[in-house]
Design a protein around this motif. Structure first.
Motif, PDB file in Angstrom:
ATOM      1  N   VAL A 114      34.685  42.002  34.143  1.00  0.00           N
ATOM      2  CA  VAL A 114      34.283  42.017  32.492  1.00  0.00           C
ATOM      3  C   VAL A 114      32.600  40.944  32.872  1.00  0.00           C
ATOM      4  CG1 VAL A 114      34.149  41.695  30.508  1.00  0.00           C
ATOM      5  CG2 VAL A 114      35.957  42.935  31.528  1.00  0.00           C
ATOM      6  N   HIS A 115      32.697  40.235  34.004  1.00  0.00           N
ATOM      7  CA  HIS A 115      32.358  39.072  33.522  1.00  0.00           C
ATOM      8  C   HIS A 115      31.046  39.606  34.713  1.00  0.00           C
ATOM      9  CE1 HIS A 115      35.009  35.774  31.932  1.00  0.00           C
ATOM     10  NE2 HIS A 115      34.181  36.871  30.880  1.00  0.00           N
ATOM     11  N   GLY A 116      31.376  40.423  35.282  1.00  0.00           N
ATOM     12  CA  GLY A 116      30.319  41.303  36.593  1.00  0.00           C
ATOM     13  C   GLY A 116      30.306  40.146  37.643  1.00  0.00           C
ATOM     14  N   HIS A 117      30.706  39.591  38.731  1.00  0.00           N
ATOM     15  CA  HIS A 117      30.928  39.674  39.234  1.00  0.00           C
ATOM     16  C   HIS A 117      31.863  40.083  40.505  1.00  0.00           C
ATOM     17  CE1 HIS A 117      31.889  35.461  37.564  1.00  0.00           C
ATOM     18  NE2 HIS A 117      32.778  35.502  36.794  1.00  0.00           N
ATOM     19  N   PHE A 118      31.156  41.746  40.931  1.00  0.00           N
ATOM     20  CA  PHE A 118      31.384  42.881  41.867  1.00  0.00           C
ATOM     21  C   PHE A 118      30.436  43.909  41.595  1.00  0.00           C
ATOM     22  CE2 PHE A 118      35.667  40.945  40.494  1.00  0.00           C
ATOM     23  CZ  PHE A 118      36.916  40.812  41.362  1.00  0.00           C
ATOM     24  N   GLN A 119      30.488  43.389  42.655  1.00  0.00           N
ATOM     25  CA  GLN A 119      29.346  45.464  42.624  1.00  0.00           C
ATOM     26  C   GLN A 119      29.884  46.503  43.652  1.00  0.00           C
ATOM     27  OE1 GLN A 119      26.112  42.883  45.594  1.00  0.00           O
ATOM     28  NE2 GLN A 119      24.913  43.678  43.603  1.00  0.00           N
ATOM     29  N   VAL A 120      29.982  47.799  43.963  1.00  0.00           N
ATOM     30  CA  VAL A 120      30.159  49.060  43.557  1.00  0.00           C
ATOM     31  C   VAL A 120      29.257  49.865  44.944  1.00  0.00           C
ATOM     32  CG1 VAL A 120      31.512  50.804  43.792  1.00  0.00           C
ATOM     33  CG2 VAL A 120      32.616  48.646  42.164  1.00  0.00           C
ATOM     34  N   ASN A 121      29.072  49.531  45.845  1.00  0.00           N
ATOM     35  CA  ASN A 121      27.909  50.824  47.299  1.00  0.00           C
ATOM     36  C   ASN A 121      26.811  49.264  46.401  1.00  0.00           C
ATOM     37  OD1 ASN A 121      30.002  51.953  47.711  1.00  0.00           O
ATOM     38  ND2 ASN A 121      29.624  53.383  45.518  1.00  0.00           N
ATOM     39  N   GLY A 122      26.570  48.613  46.746  1.00  0.00           N
ATOM     40  CA  GLY A 122      25.296  48.000  46.136  1.00  0.00           C
ATOM     41  C   GLY A 122      24.901  47.551  44.565  1.00  0.00           C
ATOM     42  N   HIS A 123      26.179  48.056  43.381  1.00  0.00           N
ATOM     43  CA  HIS A 123      25.536  47.906  42.410  1.00  0.00           C
ATOM     44  C   HIS A 123      26.182  47.327  41.582  1.00  0.00           C
ATOM     45  CE1 HIS A 123      22.141  50.997  43.257  1.00  0.00           C
ATOM     46  NE2 HIS A 123      23.158  52.142  43.680  1.00  0.00           N
ATOM     47  N   LYS A 124      25.761  46.457  40.749  1.00  0.00           N
ATOM     48  CA  LYS A 124      26.364  45.776  39.588  1.00  0.00           C
ATOM     49  C   LYS A 124      27.690  46.804  38.970  1.00  0.00           C
ATOM     50  CE  LYS A 124      26.645  42.535  35.880  1.00  0.00           C
ATOM     51  NZ  LYS A 124      26.074  41.481  34.762  1.00  0.00           N
ATOM     52  N   VAL A 125      28.617  46.242  39.040  1.00  0.00           N
ATOM     53  CA  VAL A 125      29.513  47.036  37.610  1.00  0.00           C
ATOM     54  C   VAL A 125      30.775  46.104  37.199  1.00  0.00           C
ATOM     55  CG1 VAL A 125      31.531  49.116  37.616  1.00  0.00           C
ATOM     56  CG2 VAL A 125      29.669  49.318  39.665  1.00  0.00           C
ATOM     57  N   ASP A 126      30.516  45.970  35.523  1.00  0.00           N
ATOM     58  CA  ASP A 126      31.442  45.099  34.665  1.00  0.00           C
ATOM     59  C   ASP A 126      32.290  46.566  33.558  1.00  0.00           C
ATOM     60  OD1 ASP A 126      29.414  46.602  33.127  1.00  0.00           O
ATOM     61  OD2 ASP A 126      28.840  44.374  32.990  1.00  0.00           O
ATOM     62  N   ILE A 127      33.172  47.447  34.487  1.00  0.00           N
ATOM     63  CA  ILE A 127      33.405  48.153  33.318  1.00  0.00           C
ATOM     64  C   ILE A 127      34.670  48.020  33.623  1.00  0.00           C
ATOM     65  CG2 ILE A 127      33.869  50.978  32.264  1.00  0.00           C
ATOM     66  CD1 ILE A 127      30.415  50.431  32.502  1.00  0.00           C
ATOM     67  N   PRO A 128      36.236  48.021  33.994  1.00  0.00           N
ATOM     68  CA  PRO A 128      37.304  47.820  34.258  1.00  0.00           C
ATOM     69  C   PRO A 128      37.633  49.185  34.328  1.00  0.00           C
ATOM     70  CG  PRO A 128      37.025  45.932  32.698  1.00  0.00           C
ATOM     71  CD  PRO A 128      35.743  47.053  32.583  1.00  0.00           C
ATOM     72  N   SER A 129      37.189  49.768  33.704  1.00  0.00           N
ATOM     73  CA  SER A 129      38.253  51.340  33.718  1.00  0.00           C
ATOM     74  C   SER A 129      37.433  51.745  35.064  1.00  0.00           C
ATOM     75  CB  SER A 129      38.249  52.224  32.874  1.00  0.00           C
ATOM     76  OG  SER A 129      36.700  51.910  32.006  1.00  0.00           O
ATOM     77  N   PHE A 130      36.629  51.584  35.221  1.00  0.00           N
ATOM     78  CA  PHE A 130      35.356  52.749  35.980  1.00  0.00           C
ATOM     79  C   PHE A 130      36.310  53.264  37.301  1.00  0.00           C
ATOM     80  CE2 PHE A 130      32.983  52.814  40.575  1.00  0.00           C
ATOM     81  CZ  PHE A 130      31.626  53.300  39.570  1.00  0.00           C
TER      82      PHE A 130
END
Length: 202
Positions: A114-130
């Motif tokens: 939620v705090h935005g510390h991760f990227q998935v395939n180079g894009h920031k993701v802040d949705i836990p249910s992604f």
């Protein structure tokens, strides 16, 4: 974004399983809470099914409506509905972060996402249910690498077993998703067939 914020140890005791992982309070008192916690509980088919559903729901930190939506999606897919349900839950981004050893618990992993510390395939993701898919690459964002949780994760890498469907590169703080997990790779003490029976009666 709703989530359960109540006492997890109480839920663990009610459901008879450590929902947090390493919960010393649960280990000390593994019987249900309340005045009659040690009394014999009358078992029924419905109670077993409901308890299994609640166990899965609280383990992954999912609210009732969202959990039902997962079940509906799982029933649409080919294959066993129960296996599909667990696969959907395992492929949540917060769960993958926890499984990779980047967080102490799923709650902690959810907070980091939620705090935005991760990227998935180079894009920031802040949705836990992604929903993470096969061949996805998950990275800790560069500006977050020197934060305490990730320093600890690098230093303690290897203390937790990473499931075979994931590969962790601790030096780069990267997770490679090789495939969606199959049932044999999901080490959860959940009887998914009871959950299917619970919803199929509705």
């Amino acid at each position: 974004m709703a989530r359960y914020t109540g006492p997890m140890t109480r839920k663990s005791r009610r459901l008879g399983v450590d929902l947090v992982g390493g919960d010393a309070a649960f280990e000390k008192r593994p019987y249900p809470p309340g005045q009659h916690g040690r009394a014999r509980i009358k078992e029924s088919e419905y109670r077993s099914q409901l308890q299994e559903k609640q166990k899965a729901r609280f383990t992954y930190g999912v609210m009732e409506r969202q959990f039902h939506n997962y079940y509906v999606e799982a029933s649409r897919r080919t294959g066993k509905t129960g296996d599909n349900l667990l696969q959907l839950l395992e492929c949540r981004l917060d769960n993958v972060i926890y499984r990779a050893g980047f967080a102490r618990s799923r709650r902690h992993a959810r907070q980091l996402v939620v705090h935005g510390h991760f990227q998935v395939n180079g894009h920031k993701v802040d949705i836990p249910s992604f929903q993470v898919s096969a061949y996805d690459i998950i990275d800790v964002r560069e500006k977050s690498l020197e934060m305490t949780p990730f320093i600890v994760a690098r230093e303690t890498h290897g203390e937790r077993v990473v499931p075979a469907w994931l590969q962790v590169l601790p030096n780069r703080m990267r997770v490679l998703v090789h495939q969606a997990p199959i049932r044999e790779q999901i080490d959860m003490p959940i009887q998914e067939q009871l959950i299917v029976e619970f919803y199929s009666k509705k």
